[in-house]
Design an enzyme around this catalytic site. Structure first.
Site, mmCIF file in Angstrom:
data_model
loop_
_atom_site.group_PDB
_atom_site.id
_atom_site.type_symbol
_atom_site.label_atom_id
_atom_site.label_comp_id
_atom_site.label_asym_id
_atom_site.label_seq_id
_atom_site.Cartn_x
_atom_site.Cartn_y
_atom_site.Cartn_z
ATOM 1 C CB SER A 174 22.670 33.160 50.732
ATOM 2 O OG SER A 174 22.398 31.781 50.610
ATOM 3 C CG ASP A 326 24.298 28.478 52.565
ATOM 4 O OD1 ASP A 326 24.172 28.023 53.722
ATOM 5 O OD2 ASP A 326 23.436 29.204 52.043
ATOM 6 C CG ASP A 328 23.251 32.139 55.190
ATOM 7 O OD1 ASP A 328 23.611 31.393 54.257
ATOM 8 O OD2 ASP A 328 22.081 32.579 55.284
ATOM 9 C CG ASP A 330 20.305 29.658 54.758
ATOM 10 O OD1 ASP A 330 21.298 29.333 54.069
ATOM 11 O OD2 ASP A 330 19.522 30.572 54.411
#
Length: 615
Positions: A174, A326, A328, A330
């Site tokens: 993340s 961010d 990734d 999400d």
């Protein structure tokens, strides 16, 4: 791994390690985990390097590497990368994670075969770790659908559902620093694993000895690993775009993926639906796990600092909005210009409230909103969303523990056909049924549509937020945290949680605490007596929620306390509310609430430091 040639035996190494425990140089938990790696055959390839570290008396490093076996927290397994260690992300712990997921799935389902999807982000070693995970899952007899290129977490969730997979895995940490990576485990719903599956997986991880593995390229040739990419990603983007609620597209802005994968999802969705005025912030577009052009190399869109480089360019180009996902992709952060022309960073709570209001209004306008429809948020997300939802005539479900997996679970339990919106304060947003994890792309789509509509009315997101405050009361939320690393830090977090439970503070600044809701003991206690007033049945978790009143003020405040499930931190969430009788009163209410909260935050951190010093 370069193989050192230690001059000590495993018995001598364990003696040295045991002495280090006695001398408080190594924790007991690290010794127990280290002992397994020194003596058990499945760790043979790591033992020369491990014996050398012990011979060199690198006990501080060894404690960092072994103080725990990484658990499945709110976001899977996540932590520092190193070449070895039960407490770090490395080739062995990634392989164990994939093995645990496959072994538990087969035991739970009674099946010897199945299907899995795997994706990875742009972090250091993400591609390598994804190939290891795929090779282990394929060796267990599962057909693995493997994204060829780095992708977002919601695309992995989508792929699990779209391809009818039984499990999935995402390699990401993340928004953590470059030193970290992780393994997120997914179930057949497309949501992250929940109890009891998470414990079942970790039990298999603990018991792992020799882990089956196949050669990745050979498995691709044989078809047990099947490569996927745009064929699935294109369908994902189409599903996101179907949730457009407006044709307004006149908006000038910048998007940054913070060196992550967001260009493949967020930016392409915005381009697909016609937001041609949203441009990429090129200095942060290269996929690079070192995050070189992000201040402090910390790619967390909750941090004001990450926006500074883009703000400098936006000031020159006339951009009205800045979006950041961010690594990734999400989670989505938003900055918007205020009336003075300065960029203001909206919190996840503020964005969540704006998006909830947007979609509820749109569904109400087209006649599709009923009293059975529902919005979902966690217990540390703003009460403003509950007020907006109730006002619109829909249901609010807001008693969930922290973690988007609980929002996904609620969607399936309540029925996804009536699901309107799910959100959590840490910049997580989801709508529709295409996936079961938070998605920066849907957040960006709606934030841009709402901003474009407001622009046509001569207003901004900030102006509309003020309108919501006048209608539903002013809400001020935020978060502070205390970082506590390693085994010593873990003990500090335990001490703080114990102190908040057994000897909670009576007063902080102008605030007097009146009760605490303890989600671990499932009881509400009156303060300052700290005696049980009533009990409740769910949810159960290591969270405390305090209520406080401000002296001589209509302000009410809540304080949430919980250990992070993914970082070495204890987190503190504050929520302040005050009624606003008319628009002219709002500025004074804001100023008063902010002053009270600033004093409270300082008092809170002082109390934490004093508690740690005396314990």
């Amino acid at each position: 791994m370069n193989q050192p040639s230690p001059s000590i035996t495993s018995e001598q190494a364990l003696d040295l390690a045991q002495n280090a425990v006695a001398e408080k140089q190594l924790s007991e938990s690290a010794f127990e985990n280290l002992k397994r790696w020194v003596t058990e055959p499945q760790y043979a390839s790591y033992q020369p390097a491990l014996l050398q570290l012990i011979e060199d008396k690198a006990f501080e490093d060894l404690d960092t590497f072994f103080w725990e076996v990484i658990p499945f927290g709110t976001g899977g397994r996540r932590g520092l990368m190193s070449e070895l260690g039960s407490a770090t992300i490395n080739e062995r712990t990634i392989a164990e994670s994939a093995h645990g997921l496959a072994a538990y799935y087969k035991k739970f389902s009674g099946q010897e075969t199945g299907k899995a999807a795997i994706a990875h982000d742009s972090r250091i070693n993400s591609s390598k770790f994804a190939r290891i995970a795929a090779s282990v899952l394929a060796a267990h007899g599962l057909t693995v659908y493997f994204f060829k290129t780095s992708r977002s977490t919601p695309e992995l969730s989508f792929a699990v559902r779209q391809l009818g997979c039984d499990v999935g895995a995402m390699i990401t940490a993340s928004h953590n620093p470059p030193s970290d990576n992780g393994f997120k485990a997914y179930w057949s719903t497309g949501g992250q694993v929940l109890p009891p599956h998470d414990q079942g997986i970790i039990d298999e991880v603990y018991q792992a000895t020799e882990i089956p593995v196949v050669d990745f390229d050979t498995a691709v040739e044989q078809g047990t690993i099947q490569l996927i990419d745009e064929d699935v990603a294109g369908e994902y983007r189409k599903c996101v775009a179907e949730h457009s609620h407006s044709s307004a597209r006149e908006l000038k802005g910048l998007f940054t993926p913070l060196h992550g994968v967001g260009e493949t999802s967020v930016f392409q969705v915005l381009q697909h639906v016609g937001f041609k005025g949203i441009e990429r912030f090129e200095p942060q577009c290269e996929q690079n796990g070192n995050f070189p052009n992000v201040p402090d190399q910390l790619p967390n869109p909750e941090r004001d600092e990450v926006y500074q480089p883009a703000i400098e360019q936006a000031a020159q180009t006339g951009a009205e909005i800045i979006l950041a996902s961010d690594p990734d992709a999400d989670r989505l952060g938003v900055c918007v210009k205020n009336d003075a022309g300065e960029f203001v960073h909206l919190t996840g709570n503020q964005v969540g409230a704006l998006l909830a209001d947007y979609v509820l209004r749109k569904q109400k306008e087209n006649g599709s909103l009923t009293s059975e429809h529902y919005v979902v948020e966690t217990i540390v997300t703003t009460p403003l969303i509950a007020a907006i939802t109730r006002s619109a005539g829909a249901r609010i479900i807001n008693n969930l523990l922290v973690g988007f997996k609980y929002i996904a679970e609620t969607m399936d339990a309540e029925g996804p056909d009536k699901f309107v919106f799910g959100t959590e304060e840490s910049l997580g947003y989801l709508a529709g049924t295409y996936c079961r994890d938070k998605d920066a792309a849907i957040g960006a789509l709606w934030a841009c549509e709402l901003a474009a509509e407001l622009k046509s009315e001569g207003k901004t997101l900030l102006n509309h937020l003020d309108e919501l405050y006048v209608e539903h009361g002013f809400h001020l939320e935020g978060q502070v945290s205390k970082t506590c690393k390693g085994s010593q830090g873990n003990e500090q977090i335990r001490q703080l949680m114990k102190a908040f439970r057994s000897t909670p503070p009576q007063k902080m600044g102008q605030l007097t605490f009146t009760l605490v809701r303890d989600y671990a003991d499932l009881e509400i206690r009156s303060l300052p007596e700290n005696t049980t007033a009533e009990t409740f049945s769910k949810p159960k978790g290591n969270v405390l929620m305090f209520e406080a009143r401000a002296e001589g003020s209509p302000l009410t405040v809540q304080l949430g306390v919980r250990p992070s499930g993914t970082e070495p931190k204890i987190k503190f969430y504050y929520f302040a509310q005050a009624e606003v009788s008319e628009a002219g009163q709002l500025a004074e209410t804001k100023a008063s609430a902010l002053a009270t909260i600033e004093e409270f935050k300082q008092s809170l951190m002082d109390w934490i430091d004093q508690t740690l010093q005396t314990s």
